[in-house]
Design an enzyme around this catalytic site. Structure first.
Site, PDB file in Angstrom:
ATOM      1  N   ARG A  82       0.490  -1.251  -0.334  1.00  0.00           N
ATOM      2  CA  ARG A  82      -0.030   0.022   0.546  1.00  0.00           C
ATOM      3  C   ARG A  82       0.686   0.995  -0.295  1.00  0.00           C
ATOM      4  O   ARG A  82       1.386   1.261   0.812  1.00  0.00           O
ATOM      5  CB  ARG A  82      -0.773   0.175   1.329  1.00  0.00           C
ATOM      6  CG  ARG A  82      -1.909   1.008   1.193  1.00  0.00           C
ATOM      7  CD  ARG A  82      -2.823   1.662   2.640  1.00  0.00           C
ATOM      8  NE  ARG A  82      -3.435   2.171   2.661  1.00  0.00           N
ATOM      9  CZ  ARG A  82      -2.936   3.031   3.986  1.00  0.00           C
ATOM     10  NH1 ARG A  82      -2.221   3.240   4.788  1.00  0.00           N
ATOM     11  NH2 ARG A  82      -3.846   4.554   3.128  1.00  0.00           N
ATOM     12  N   HIS A 126      -2.714  10.970   1.153  1.00  0.00           N
ATOM     13  CA  HIS A 126      -2.239  10.930   1.865  1.00  0.00           C
ATOM     14  C   HIS A 126      -1.525  11.652   2.010  1.00  0.00           C
ATOM     15  O   HIS A 126      -0.137  12.163   2.465  1.00  0.00           O
ATOM     16  CB  HIS A 126      -1.293   9.288   2.078  1.00  0.00           C
ATOM     17  CG  HIS A 126      -1.322   8.971   3.556  1.00  0.00           C
ATOM     18  ND1 HIS A 126      -1.292   7.126   3.832  1.00  0.00           N
ATOM     19  CD2 HIS A 126      -0.643   9.255   4.339  1.00  0.00           C
ATOM     20  CE1 HIS A 126      -0.712   7.415   5.027  1.00  0.00           C
ATOM     21  NE2 HIS A 126      -0.697   8.707   5.420  1.00  0.00           N
ATOM     22  N   GLU A 171      -7.348   8.510   6.104  1.00  0.00           N
ATOM     23  CA  GLU A 171      -8.009   8.919   7.301  1.00  0.00           C
ATOM     24  C   GLU A 171      -8.121  10.957   6.941  1.00  0.00           C
ATOM     25  O   GLU A 171      -7.645  11.904   7.580  1.00  0.00           O
ATOM     26  CB  GLU A 171      -6.544   9.771   8.291  1.00  0.00           C
ATOM     27  CG  GLU A 171      -6.037   7.159   8.708  1.00  0.00           C
ATOM     28  CD  GLU A 171      -4.711   8.096   9.776  1.00  0.00           C
ATOM     29  OE1 GLU A 171      -3.859   8.760   9.554  1.00  0.00           O
ATOM     30  OE2 GLU A 171      -3.814   6.853   9.597  1.00  0.00           O
ATOM     31  N   ASN A 297      -7.161   2.274   9.281  1.00  0.00           N
ATOM     32  CA  ASN A 297      -5.783   2.255  10.431  1.00  0.00           C
ATOM     33  C   ASN A 297      -6.202   2.697  12.019  1.00  0.00           C
ATOM     34  O   ASN A 297      -6.784   2.914  12.605  1.00  0.00           O
ATOM     35  CB  ASN A 297      -5.660   3.495   9.860  1.00  0.00           C
ATOM     36  CG  ASN A 297      -5.011   4.034   8.940  1.00  0.00           C
ATOM     37  OD1 ASN A 297      -5.221   2.372   7.857  1.00  0.00           O
ATOM     38  ND2 ASN A 297      -4.976   4.687   8.136  1.00  0.00           N
ATOM     39  N   TYR A 299      -4.247   2.047  15.892  1.00  0.00           N
ATOM     40  CA  TYR A 299      -3.417   2.186  16.830  1.00  0.00           C
ATOM     41  C   TYR A 299      -3.784   2.016  17.759  1.00  0.00           C
ATOM     42  O   TYR A 299      -2.866   1.519  18.833  1.00  0.00           O
ATOM     43  CB  TYR A 299      -2.832   3.311  16.959  1.00  0.00           C
ATOM     44  CG  TYR A 299      -2.003   3.512  14.981  1.00  0.00           C
ATOM     45  CD1 TYR A 299      -0.690   2.813  15.223  1.00  0.00           C
ATOM     46  CD2 TYR A 299      -2.728   4.063  13.948  1.00  0.00           C
ATOM     47  CE1 TYR A 299      -0.404   2.739  13.620  1.00  0.00           C
ATOM     48  CE2 TYR A 299      -2.231   3.655  12.467  1.00  0.00           C
ATOM     49  CZ  TYR A 299      -0.459   3.245  12.472  1.00  0.00           C
ATOM     50  OH  TYR A 299      -0.089   4.091  11.659  1.00  0.00           O
ATOM     51  N   GLU A 351      -3.787   0.267   8.469  1.00  0.00           N
ATOM     52  CA  GLU A 351      -2.368   0.423   9.069  1.00  0.00           C
ATOM     53  C   GLU A 351      -2.753  -0.578  10.950  1.00  0.00           C
ATOM     54  O   GLU A 351      -3.604  -0.045  10.871  1.00  0.00           O
ATOM     55  CB  GLU A 351      -2.205   2.080   9.285  1.00  0.00           C
ATOM     56  CG  GLU A 351      -2.156   2.516   7.975  1.00  0.00           C
ATOM     57  CD  GLU A 351      -1.717   4.025   7.774  1.00  0.00           C
ATOM     58  OE1 GLU A 351      -1.272   4.056   9.609  1.00  0.00           O
ATOM     59  OE2 GLU A 351      -2.184   4.875   7.082  1.00  0.00           O
TER      60      GLU A 351
HETATM   61  O1  IFM Z   1       2.466   7.898  10.127  1.00  0.00           O
HETATM   62  C1  IFM Z   1       1.158   7.970  10.146  1.00  0.00           C
HETATM   63  C2  IFM Z   1       0.230   7.831   8.510  1.00  0.00           C
HETATM   64  O2  IFM Z   1       1.278   8.320   7.930  1.00  0.00           O
HETATM   65  C3  IFM Z   1      -1.131   7.502   8.691  1.00  0.00           C
HETATM   66  N1  IFM Z   1      -1.292   6.723  10.217  1.00  0.00           N
HETATM   67  C4  IFM Z   1      -1.040   7.156  10.970  1.00  0.00           C
HETATM   68  C5  IFM Z   1       0.271   6.851  11.185  1.00  0.00           C
HETATM   69  C6  IFM Z   1       1.101   7.066  12.619  1.00  0.00           C
HETATM   70  O3  IFM Z   1       0.873   8.297  13.199  1.00  0.00           O
END
Ligand code: IFM
Length: 443
Positions: A82, A126, A171, A297, A299, A351
């Site tokens: 990706r 992006h 995002e 994504n 985290y 992600e």
């Molecule tokens: O590095 C970023 C990415 O560009 C977009 N999502 C979160 C990642 C970590 O902060």
């Protein structure tokens, strides 16, 4: 619980495994071969906005090291890569003339992936948006929506016969809120009202682009990527529960409700009052144009406390170098929530990964056991969602290699490949070796 040594077997054979990057974070060559200026090129020049005062001028020098990086990707045994296209590299002003040298770079990238048996997953936006278009008002201007559709059509004309998927935006929350409300990201605007309008225009341009690409005969699968967190209340008090609901509505449902239900959450509209976006008739139906896939994504979790007293540093959970709590269970919970609320298309984790303190040791290796455990536990969380019926289709590690972490600069390393920023040499971290062995079906 899934036994650690049986994880790979929990996924169907057609599940897509990948690694991810973005153009500004790795390419460099910011002023070469006719590339136009992006808002991040401009933003980085402002004093004090990037933690280590760095920029994307050279980054990982991926633009000049394409063949080596393609071999690196292939060596991991992934199904998919990706990456994103730098809009100003291919269309320097964001409208009008195209830049052949920029397009040729992405041709080489796509062909190089295919030659190595890796499927290209392309993101159109992006964040490295053309500065010239920003000067015409950027995403706050409704006209930008049409410029984006032209750009999307141009990319499909050039690459559409060879790519597996096109993501419109990465995002949109980040672009809108960090770029236009807090101003901590490019273009550095600080206005809630603008941010909300920007979010609407991003979603609208997404829907219009999907319609245009399909009308032009899209062969690639079409979707969008959202950054989503699982929100929990800090305590069971009614105040914290209420805070959780509104936080979830602002950060998640503001995007998922229009995409899947064609409406904005009423409680957020009420709260916004005069800052609510200008929405023209038909916009919401356009935004709800069916997706071929949803990219998520993930985290960490979010914790809602009405008095703002929650402090992740004291929660007892381990934190990554970003200060984000490591909470794989939240990924399963988030996916189950989405599955409960909407009729989901195939879902990719586009992600997943963490920044950790990495060091190249005397043996020439990076022993990042914390990252390996992060990946393993989050893959297990996806397996659990799959087991409970969520239509999971893929998982991509953020990131292939250490790179420019936006306002945090280069100090935060998310890669499974270590980049020595003096020599730009790449070294597989232990997590990359683990992922490679996992993909080979060994775990
Ligand atoms: O590095 C970023 C990415 O560009 C977009 N999502 C979160 C990642 C970590 O902060």
């Amino acid at each position: 619980m899934i036994p650690a040594d049986d994880l790979h077997a929990q996924f169907p054979p057609d599940f897509v495994w990948g690694v991810a990057t973005s153009s500004f974070q790795i390419e460099g060559a910011a002023q070469e071969d006719g590339k136009g200026e992006s808002i991040w090129d401009r933003f980085c020049r402002q004093p004090g906005v990037i933690a280590d005062a760095s920029d994307g001028l050279v980054a990982c020098d991926h633009y000049h090291r394409l063949d080596g990086d393609l071999d690196l990707i292939a060596s991991l045994g992934v199904d998919a890569y990706r990456f994103s296209i730098s809009w100003p590299r291919v269309q320097p002003l964001g409208f009008g003339a195209w830049n052949e040298a920029g397009l040729a770079f992405y041709d080489r990238l796509v062909d190089g992936l295919l030659a190595r048996g890796v499927r290209p997953y392309v993101t159109l936006n992006h964040w490295d948006f053309p500065q010239a278009l920003q000067e015409r008002g950027g995403w706050a201007q409704r006209d930008t929506v049409h410029r984006f559709v032209d750009y999307a059509r141009g990319i499909q004309r050039r690459l559409g016969d060879r790519i597996a998927a096109i993501t419109t935006h990465n995002e949109p929350w980040v672009i809108a809120m960090l770029g236009h409300e807090s101003g901590t990201f490019a273009p550095g605007i600080k206005s809630r009202r603008t941010a909300i309008q920007v979010a609407h225009h991003l979603l609208l341009s997404h829907g219009l682009a999907l319609q245009a690409l399909r009308a032009d005969g899209a062969q690639a699968r079409l979707g969008i990527v959202l950054n989503l967190a699982h929100i929990e209340p800090a305590t069971e008090t009614p105040a914290d529960q209420a805070q959780m609901r509104i936080d979830d509505a602002r950060g998640r449902r503001w995007y998922t409700d229009p995409l899947f239900k064609g409406c904005y959450p009423q409680e957020v509209l009420d709260e916004l009052g005069g800052d609510a976006p200008v929405v023209e008739p038909g916009d919401l139906a356009t935004i709800a144009t069916p997706l071929d896939y949803l990219g998520v994504n993930y985290y960490s979790r979010g914790v809602a406390s009405a008095d703002g007293s929650f402090d992740a540093a004291r929660s007892g959970l381990a934190l990554t170098e970003m200060g984000w709590e490591i909470y794989p269970r939240g990924l399963t919970e988030l996916l189950l929530t989405l599955h409960r609320e909407y009729r989901l298309p195939p879902v990719y984790i586009t992600e997943s990964g963490g920044a950790f303190k990495d060091a190249l040791t005397a043996d020439g290796r990076v022993h990042d056991t914390d990252r390996t455990e992060y990946l393993r536990s989050h893959i297990a969380a996806v397996a659990e969602a799959l087991r409970q019926g969520v239509p999971m289709a893929g998982y991509m590690v953020w990131s292939l290699m250490d790179n420019f972490e936006w306002a945090s600069g280069y100090a935060k390393r998310f890669g499974i490949v270590y980049v020595d920023y003096a020599s730009r040499q790449r070294t597989l971290k232990d997590s990359a070796r683990w992922y490679r062995d996992f993909l080979a079906g060994r775990y």
